[in-house]
Design an enzyme around this catalytic site. Structure first.
Site, PDB file in Angstrom:
ATOM      1  N   ASP A  40       0.830  -1.028   0.041  1.00 33.74           N
ATOM      2  CA  ASP A  40      -0.427  -0.139  -0.056  1.00 33.74           C
ATOM      3  C   ASP A  40       1.030   1.290   0.277  1.00 33.74           C
ATOM      4  O   ASP A  40       2.041   0.936   0.120  1.00 33.74           O
ATOM      5  CB  ASP A  40      -0.776  -0.073   1.394  1.00 33.74           C
ATOM      6  CG  ASP A  40      -1.872   0.764   1.142  1.00 33.74           C
ATOM      7  OD1 ASP A  40      -2.642   1.564   0.313  1.00 33.74           O
ATOM      8  OD2 ASP A  40      -2.835   1.265   2.212  1.00 33.74           O
ATOM      9  N   ASN A  88     -10.595  -2.321  -5.712  1.00 33.27           N
ATOM     10  CA  ASN A  88      -9.617  -1.609  -6.365  1.00 33.27           C
ATOM     11  C   ASN A  88     -10.512  -0.353  -7.760  1.00 33.27           C
ATOM     12  O   ASN A  88     -10.598   0.006  -8.183  1.00 33.27           O
ATOM     13  CB  ASN A  88      -8.962  -1.694  -6.312  1.00 33.27           C
ATOM     14  CG  ASN A  88      -7.902  -1.620  -5.160  1.00 33.27           C
ATOM     15  OD1 ASN A  88      -6.915  -2.561  -5.616  1.00 33.27           O
ATOM     16  ND2 ASN A  88      -7.865  -0.616  -4.863  1.00 33.27           N
TER      17      ASN A  88
HETATM   18  C1  IPE Z   1      -5.605  -2.677  -0.263  1.00 27.52           C
HETATM   19  O1  IPE Z   1      -4.721  -1.370  -0.739  1.00 27.52           O
HETATM   20  C2  IPE Z   1      -5.831  -3.175  -1.793  1.00 27.52           C
HETATM   21  C3  IPE Z   1      -3.880  -2.986  -2.578  1.00 27.52           C
HETATM   22  C4  IPE Z   1      -2.862  -3.016  -2.242  1.00 27.52           C
HETATM   23  C5  IPE Z   1      -3.837  -4.080  -4.154  1.00 27.52           C
HETATM   24  P1  IPE Z   1      -6.358  -0.480  -0.989  1.00 27.52           P
HETATM   25  O2  IPE Z   1      -5.912   1.025  -0.391  1.00 27.52           O
HETATM   26  O3  IPE Z   1      -7.369  -0.925  -1.898  1.00 27.52           O
HETATM   27  O4  IPE Z   1      -6.761  -0.639   1.004  1.00 27.52           O
HETATM   28  P2  IPE Z   1      -7.739   0.587   1.414  1.00 27.52           P
HETATM   29  O5  IPE Z   1      -8.447   0.626   0.494  1.00 27.52           O
HETATM   30  O6  IPE Z   1      -6.873   1.773   1.675  1.00 27.52           O
HETATM   31  O7  IPE Z   1      -8.879   0.046   2.714  1.00 27.52           O
HETATM   32  C1  IPE Z   2      -1.412   0.141  -3.475  1.00 29.39           C
HETATM   33  O1  IPE Z   2      -1.481   1.790  -3.118  1.00 29.39           O
HETATM   34  C2  IPE Z   2      -1.987  -0.588  -4.865  1.00 29.39           C
HETATM   35  C3  IPE Z   2      -2.863  -0.646  -5.511  1.00 29.39           C
HETATM   36  C4  IPE Z   2      -3.532  -0.825  -4.263  1.00 29.39           C
HETATM   37  C5  IPE Z   2      -3.329  -0.497  -6.257  1.00 29.39           C
HETATM   38  P1  IPE Z   2      -2.268   2.332  -3.271  1.00 29.39           P
HETATM   39  O2  IPE Z   2      -2.881   3.406  -4.691  1.00 29.39           O
HETATM   40  O3  IPE Z   2      -3.594   1.949  -2.661  1.00 29.39           O
HETATM   41  O4  IPE Z   2      -1.572   3.718  -2.741  1.00 29.39           O
HETATM   42  P2  IPE Z   2      -2.705   4.961  -1.441  1.00 29.39           P
HETATM   43  O5  IPE Z   2      -2.703   4.231  -0.288  1.00 29.39           O
HETATM   44  O6  IPE Z   2      -3.482   5.466  -2.915  1.00 29.39           O
HETATM   45  O7  IPE Z   2      -1.308   6.166  -1.372  1.00 29.39           O
HETATM   46 MG    MG Z   3      -4.014   2.821  -0.336  1.00 26.67          MG
END
Ligand code: IPE
Ligand code: IPE
Ligand code: MG
Length: 263
Positions: A40, A88
């Site tokens: 994340d 997502n």
């Molecule tokens: C979890 O991260 C999913 C992945 C790392 C692919 P998210 O960024 O989607 O999670 P939330 O929305 O903060 O819970």
């Molecule tokens: C994790 O990074 C990757 C995916 C969920 C695909 P994020 O895209 O969630 O990054 P933040 O949490 O918005 O910083």
């Molecule tokens: Mg995230």
């Protein structure tokens, strides 16, 4: 050599050997067997750099390469990473499209090297829903590496823990309705054999980068007794040394599994 390329654009090409200084803090008999990672913070990292979110995803791919190499060097049984959740899809189409293209590019670029490293790749989640050509690439990669005996590298894409459990329940219900399964035959072993991670040990250590402390629908069944390790570092800046730090932290956890410790 490993040290020389450490941090460079082509970083972590090589699998670190057991005697690599990177592994100096490792207690080899206390390693987890199965590590799961919620990668994340790509977006937040990019923002901090004054870049657009997708640049963060690109940087994140480089991190993943290094962590897979490190996990192989450590001899872990399984590494499971969260690449795209069933939730997502709520993101803007441009970001989702970019991620799908990035997955395809990653697979194409890394396939041969992973195969040479004896990696067995498997995708967790529903392939249906992903772009058709990517689905094909994913299935081809799984087939190519199906008999490899090295690390089990699970990539969760279009994965949700609740969705996985619903699919298990649907299969159980179908078998029961067909008369091929009795109620008393539904046990933990059966459920585990129907999970996307069938055959892998349960998750020992769950790592989440970027400061948030939640599961976000990842591996709900498999992490029932997992140890959790949170770090404020965003995924693109998470290094093999950070991964090693998580291993050494894990080595000192007192896992009781509901029982009493031996001390
Ligand atoms: C979890 O991260 C999913 C992945 C790392 C692919 P998210 O960024 O989607 O999670 P939330 O929305 O903060 O819970
Ligand atoms: C994790 O990074 C990757 C995916 C969920 C695909 P994020 O895209 O969630 O990054 P933040 O949490 O918005 O910083
Ligand atoms: Mg995230």
């Amino acid at each position: 050599m490993w040290k020389k390329i450490f941090g460079s654009a082509d970083a972590y090409k090589e699998i670190p050997k057991r005697d690599d200084p990177l592994f100096a803090p490792i207690e080899w008999e206390k390693l987890p067997r199965h590590v799961a990672v919620i990668m994340d913070g790509n977006g937040r990292w990019a923002k901090g750099q004054g870049l657009i979110r997708t640049a963060g995803h690109k940087a994140g791919v480089k991190t993943l390469k290094g962590i897979l190499s490190t996990a192989i060097g450590l001899g872990l049984d399984a590494l499971t990473v969260y690449a795209f959740s069933t939730e997502n899809w709520k993101r803007p189409t441009t970001e989702v499209d970019f991620l799908m293209k990035l997955f395809a590019e990653y697979l194409e670029k890394e396939l041969q090297e992973m195969h040479d490293d004896n990696v067995r790749i498997r995708f967790l989640g529903k392939k249906e829903g992903m772009p058709k050509s990517l689905q094909r690439q994913m299935s081809d990669a799984e087939r190519l590496m199906a008999n490899n005996t090295g690390i089990h590298f699970n990539v969760a894409a279009n994965y949700g823990g609740q969705d996985e459990l619903l699919r298990v329940m649907q299969r159980v219900a179908a078998q029961a309705a067909a008369g091929s399964l009795k109620q008393e035959e539904v046990d933990a072993e059966l459920v585990e054999s129907l999970l996307d991670t069938a055959g892998d040990p349960p998750v020992d250590l769950m790592i989440r980068t970027s400061g948030d402390q939640r599961l976000s629908n990842f591996l709900l069944w498999q992490s029932a007794y997992a140890e959790f390790y949170f770090t404020d570092k965003n995924w693109p800046e998470f290094t093999p040394a950070d991964f090693v730090a998580a291993m050494t932290d894990f080595a000192h956890r007192d896992r009781r599994f509901g029982g009493l410790n031996k001390k």
